[in-house]
Design a protein around this motif. Sequence first.
Motif, PDB file in Angstrom:
ATOM      1  N   ASP A 102     -51.792  56.399  27.008  1.00  0.00           N
ATOM      2  CA  ASP A 102     -52.542  55.816  25.788  1.00  0.00           C
ATOM      3  C   ASP A 102     -53.554  54.992  26.378  1.00  0.00           C
ATOM      4  O   ASP A 102     -53.277  54.221  27.563  1.00  0.00           O
ATOM      5  CB  ASP A 102     -51.330  54.916  24.883  1.00  0.00           C
ATOM      6  N   TRP A 103     -54.743  54.748  25.701  1.00  0.00           N
ATOM      7  CA  TRP A 103     -55.684  53.895  26.300  1.00  0.00           C
ATOM      8  C   TRP A 103     -56.156  52.787  25.370  1.00  0.00           C
ATOM      9  O   TRP A 103     -56.290  53.186  24.107  1.00  0.00           O
ATOM     10  CB  TRP A 103     -56.871  54.932  26.594  1.00  0.00           C
ATOM     11  N   MET A 104     -56.764  51.950  25.696  1.00  0.00           N
ATOM     12  CA  MET A 104     -57.754  50.991  25.171  1.00  0.00           C
ATOM     13  C   MET A 104     -58.994  50.824  25.638  1.00  0.00           C
ATOM     14  O   MET A 104     -59.001  50.794  26.968  1.00  0.00           O
ATOM     15  CB  MET A 104     -57.131  49.620  24.869  1.00  0.00           C
ATOM     16  N   VAL A 105     -60.010  51.046  24.888  1.00  0.00           N
ATOM     17  CA  VAL A 105     -61.497  51.230  25.584  1.00  0.00           C
ATOM     18  C   VAL A 105     -62.394  50.292  24.818  1.00  0.00           C
ATOM     19  O   VAL A 105     -62.212  50.122  23.697  1.00  0.00           O
ATOM     20  CB  VAL A 105     -61.978  52.675  25.406  1.00  0.00           C
ATOM     21  N   GLU A 106     -62.981  49.158  25.600  1.00  0.00           N
ATOM     22  CA  GLU A 106     -63.877  48.213  24.907  1.00  0.00           C
ATOM     23  C   GLU A 106     -65.275  48.526  25.488  1.00  0.00           C
ATOM     24  O   GLU A 106     -65.432  48.790  26.732  1.00  0.00           O
ATOM     25  CB  GLU A 106     -63.154  46.961  25.486  1.00  0.00           C
ATOM     26  N   ILE A 107     -66.161  48.564  24.473  1.00  0.00           N
ATOM     27  CA  ILE A 107     -67.721  48.585  24.918  1.00  0.00           C
ATOM     28  C   ILE A 107     -68.229  47.550  24.593  1.00  0.00           C
ATOM     29  O   ILE A 107     -67.988  46.948  23.407  1.00  0.00           O
ATOM     30  CB  ILE A 107     -68.053  49.840  24.165  1.00  0.00           C
ATOM     31  N   THR A 108     -69.091  47.053  25.198  1.00  0.00           N
ATOM     32  CA  THR A 108     -69.758  45.655  25.047  1.00  0.00           C
ATOM     33  C   THR A 108     -71.107  45.824  25.245  1.00  0.00           C
ATOM     34  O   THR A 108     -71.485  46.386  26.380  1.00  0.00           O
ATOM     35  CB  THR A 108     -69.338  44.640  25.788  1.00  0.00           C
ATOM     36  N   GLU A 109     -72.104  45.728  24.484  1.00  0.00           N
ATOM     37  CA  GLU A 109     -73.516  45.808  24.663  1.00  0.00           C
ATOM     38  C   GLU A 109     -74.007  44.850  25.611  1.00  0.00           C
ATOM     39  O   GLU A 109     -73.666  43.487  25.534  1.00  0.00           O
ATOM     40  CB  GLU A 109     -74.375  45.431  23.298  1.00  0.00           C
TER      41      GLU A 109
END
Length: 65
Positions: free
Chosen positions: A51-58
């Motif tokens: 299972d994964w958690m992906v965080e994207i920040t500008e």
Amino acid sequence: MEERDEQGNEEPMTPTEFRTELADLLRRGSQGEISFDRAWTFRDSQMDIPDWMVEITELQKCDDD
């Protein structure tokens, strides 16, 4: 675009393919109505797939002075 072998199974991606596809998704999403400053959780029903958690920040653009 996902690749499949003769049996219809997904082919593994290379790091370059992954980066290219991710960049394309981010570009397309930024032109749509997707807010990226958040995290997404992905749960897979297959026990051998993590299972994964992906965080994207500008990020702020760099000045090339």
